[in-house]
Design a protein around this motif. Structure first.
Motif, short mmCIF file in Angstrom:
data_model
loop_
_atom_site.label_atom_id
_atom_site.label_comp_id
_atom_site.label_asym_id
_atom_site.label_seq_id
_atom_site.Cartn_x
_atom_site.Cartn_y
_atom_site.Cartn_z
N SER A 113 8.38 -125.91 69.08
CA SER A 113 9.81 -126.09 68.82
C SER A 113 10.48 -126.82 69.98
O SER A 113 11.35 -127.69 69.76
CB SER A 113 10.48 -124.73 68.59
OG SER A 113 10.44 -123.94 69.77
N ALA B 198 9.57 -130.42 69.71
CA ALA B 198 10.34 -131.05 68.63
C ALA B 198 11.76 -131.38 69.09
O ALA B 198 12.29 -132.46 68.79
CB ALA B 198 10.38 -130.13 67.41
N LEU C 155 13.44 -134.97 69.52
CA LEU C 155 14.73 -135.22 68.88
C LEU C 155 15.70 -135.85 69.88
O LEU C 155 16.47 -136.76 69.53
CB LEU C 155 15.30 -133.92 68.32
CG LEU C 155 16.69 -134.00 67.69
CD1 LEU C 155 16.67 -134.92 66.46
CD2 LEU C 155 17.20 -132.61 67.31
N THR D 144 22.69 -129.87 70.12
CA THR D 144 22.53 -130.31 68.73
C THR D 144 23.85 -130.25 67.97
O THR D 144 24.13 -131.11 67.14
CB THR D 144 21.47 -129.45 68.01
OG1 THR D 144 21.81 -128.06 68.14
CG2 THR D 144 20.10 -129.69 68.60
N VAL E 247 15.83 -130.81 61.89
CA VAL E 247 15.03 -130.33 63.02
C VAL E 247 15.60 -129.03 63.58
O VAL E 247 14.85 -128.09 63.89
CB VAL E 247 14.96 -131.41 64.12
CG1 VAL E 247 14.27 -130.85 65.37
CG2 VAL E 247 14.20 -132.63 63.62
N SER E 248 16.93 -128.95 63.70
CA SER E 248 17.55 -127.73 64.23
C SER E 248 17.23 -126.53 63.36
O SER E 248 16.90 -125.44 63.87
CB SER E 248 19.06 -127.92 64.34
OG SER E 248 19.38 -128.98 65.21
N CYS F 10 14.69 -126.16 61.27
CA CYS F 10 13.26 -125.85 61.37
C CYS F 10 12.94 -125.09 62.66
O CYS F 10 12.15 -124.15 62.67
CB CYS F 10 12.44 -127.14 61.29
SG CYS F 10 12.45 -127.93 59.66
#
Length: 421
Positions: free
Chosen positions: A213, A216, A220, A281, A392-393, A395
Motif C-alpha cells: 500500500s 502504491a 501515485l 490524497t 488507489v486511496s 484500495c
C-alpha cells in the motif's frame, strides 16, 4: 501535546541552522533558480537576432534549461550520497553564477546554448539540494508545510524572471545577468557559513499499512507530480494567449499571472499546512477537481475578468496538487526506506518531464485543434487523475483495514470475559 512537541523540535532545529536567516537564504536560492528559468522568455527575440537563430534553435535554447534541470536532479541522486546538501547547494550556486555570466556575454549560439544547459543542470542541483536540506528540518508528517515554504520563493522567482528579461531588453543582457550571477556567488559564500544539515531529532511515527500500500501511494505521488507538471505547462502556454484574445490587451496575460503568483506565494504555506491536516490524497483530489472543472471553462474565454479569475484559481489548484504529490511521494517513500535525496531528485525530475511534455503537447494542440479542445483535454486529464487518486486511496484503505482487523480476540477482551465468567 504531540503537535506542540513537534513544533518545539522544528523551532529548535531552525535556531540551530540560522532560523529566519537560514530560511531566507534557502528562499533566495529558490528565487534565483526560478528567475533564471523564466528570464529567457522576454529576451528570446533579442537572442534570435543576435545569433540569427531559426525557430528550431530558438526552441532548443528555450527548452535547454528544462532538460538541464532533469540532468541536474539525477546527478544529485549520486552526488548527495558522498557530499552533504550544503556542499552540493554551494557548488551548484557557484556553477549557476559562472554559467550565467558566460550566457550573458556569449557571442555565439553554441556558447549561449551550452551555458544555458549548464544553468539548467546547476539549477536542478540547487533545487534538489536545497529542498532535501529543507525537508530534513521537518518531521515526515509536516512535509506539506515544508514544501509550501519552498514553493513560495520559487514562484516569486518565476515572476521575477520575466522582469529581469524585460530589463535586459532595455539595458542589454550583460548587466542584469551579471548582477544576478553576483548574487548567486554571494549566496554560495553565505551558505558555506551555515552548519551542515542534520536530520530532525526524535522518532518518526510510522503509519499503519502494508509495504504494497505504501508503494502504491508513492507511485501515485509520482503520477500526480507528472500530471500536475503537464497541467502547469498547459496553463502557462495557453493562459497568456487566451487572456490577450479576450481582452485585446497585450499586458493582460502578464498582469493576471503576476496576481496568480502573488496569490500563490501568500497561500503556499497555509496550503502546505492544509495538506498535512487533511492528508495529501484529499487535498490533491480537491486540486484536481478544481482544475478539471476550471480548464474547459477557461478555454471558452468568457470575458477578461472571469477568465483571469479562472487562471488564478487553476494556478492555486495546481500548486495544491504539487505540494500534495511531493508530500505523498517523499513521505511514503521514506517509510519504504527510500533515500530522501533520491525522492527529492525524483520529484524534480518527473515534474520537469511533465511540464516539458505538457508544454510541447499543449503547443501542438493549440495549433491543430484550438484552445477550447486543448483546454478540454487538459480538464479530462485532470479528471482522469482525480479518478486514479480515488481508486488507489480506496484500495489502500481496504487493504490496510484487512491487515489491521484480523480475526483474533484482544487479550484485554479475553481478561474481561474471564472476569465475567
Amino acid at each position: 501535546m504531540r503537535t506542540k512537541s513537534i513544533a518545539r523540535r522544528v523551532l529548535m532545529s531552525l535556531r540551530q541552522h540560522g532560523s529566519r536567516g537560514f530560511l531566507s537564504l534557502l528562499g533566495f536560492a529558490f528565487v534565483v533558480e526560478g528567475a533564471l528559468y523564466s528570464a529567457v522568455t522576454p529576451i528570446l527575440p533579442l537572442l534570435s537576432r543576435r545569433f540569427s537563430m531559426s525557430d528550431t534553435r530558438a526552441g532548443l535554447m528555450l527548452s535547454s534549461y528544462s532538460a538541464g534541470i532533469v540532468v541536474g536532479a539525477l546527478l544529485c541522486v549520486v552526488t548527495l550520497r558522498y557530499v552533504n546538501a550544503r556542499g552540493v547547494a554551494v557548488g551548484a550556486l557557484a556553477v549557476l553564477g559562472v554559467s550565467t555570466v558566460v550566457f550573458a556575454w556569449a557571442h555565439t549560439f553554441e556558447a549561449a546554448f551550452a551555458a544555458r544547459l549548464i544553468q539548467g543542470i546547476a539549477g536542478g542541483a540547487t533545487w534538489t539540494a536545497c529542498t532535501a536540506w529543507l525537508l530534513r528540518l521537518w518531521p515526515i508528517d509536516k512535509r506539506g508545510e515544508a514544501l509550501g515554504l519552498a514553493m513560495g520563493p520559487a514562484i516569486v522567482g518565476a515572476v521575477a524572471g520575466p522582469a529581469i528579461g524585460t530589463i535586459a531588453i532595455d539595458l542589454g543582457i550583460g548587466g542584469p545577468y551579471t548582477a544576478v550571477a553576483a548574487l548567486c556567488l554571494g549566496a554560495a559564500c553565505w551558505l558555506l557559513r551555515m552548519p551542515p544539515p542534520t536530520a530532525l531529532g526524535g522518532t518518526v511515527q510510522t503509519k499503519h499499512g502494508t509495504v504494497a500500500s505504501r508503494r502504491a501511494l508513492a507511485l501515485l505521488g509520482v503520477a500526480m507530480t507528472v500530471i500536475t507538471g503537464a497541467l502547469v505547462g498547459l496553463i502557462n502556454l495557453a493562459g497568456p494567449a487566451v487572456l490577450v484574445s479576450v481582452s485585446s490587451v497585450e499586458r493582460a496575460g502578464g498582469v493576471v499571472f503576476v496576481i496568480a503568483a502573488l496569490t500563490t506565494v501568500i497561500a503556499a504555506r497555509p496550503l502546505g499546512v492544509l495538506v498535512d491536516r487533511w492528508g495529501a490524497t484529499r487535498t490533491a483530489s480537491l486540486g484536481m477537481l478544481i482544475t478539471a472543472i476550471g480548464l474547459p471553462v477557461f478555454g471558452v474565454g468568457l470575458g477578461t475578468y472571469l477568465t483571469g479569475a479562472l487562471v488564478v484559481l487553476i494556478v492555486v489548484a495546481t500548486n495544491i496538487c504539487y505540494i500534495s504529490s511531493g508530500a505523498l511521494l517523499t513521505g511514503e517513500g521514506e517509510r519504504l526506506g527510500w533515500s530522501l535525496h533520491f525522492l527529492t531528485a525524483l520529484t524534480a525530475t518527473v515534474w520537469g518531464i511533465g511540464e516539458t511534455a505538457g508544454g510541447v503537447v499543449a503547443g501542438i494542440g493549440l495549433d491543430r485543434i484550438g484552445t477550447e479542445w486543448t483546454s478540454a483535454a487538459g480538464g479530462l486529464l485532470a479528471a482522469a487523475m482525480l479518478g486514479g487518486i480515488i481508486v488507489v486511496s480506496r484500495c489502500v484503505v481496504a487493504a490496510n483495514t484487512n491487515v489491521l482487523s484480523p480475526e483474533v480476540s484482544c487479550p484485554a477482551e479475553e481478561d474481561c470475559a474471564e472476569q465475567l465468567d
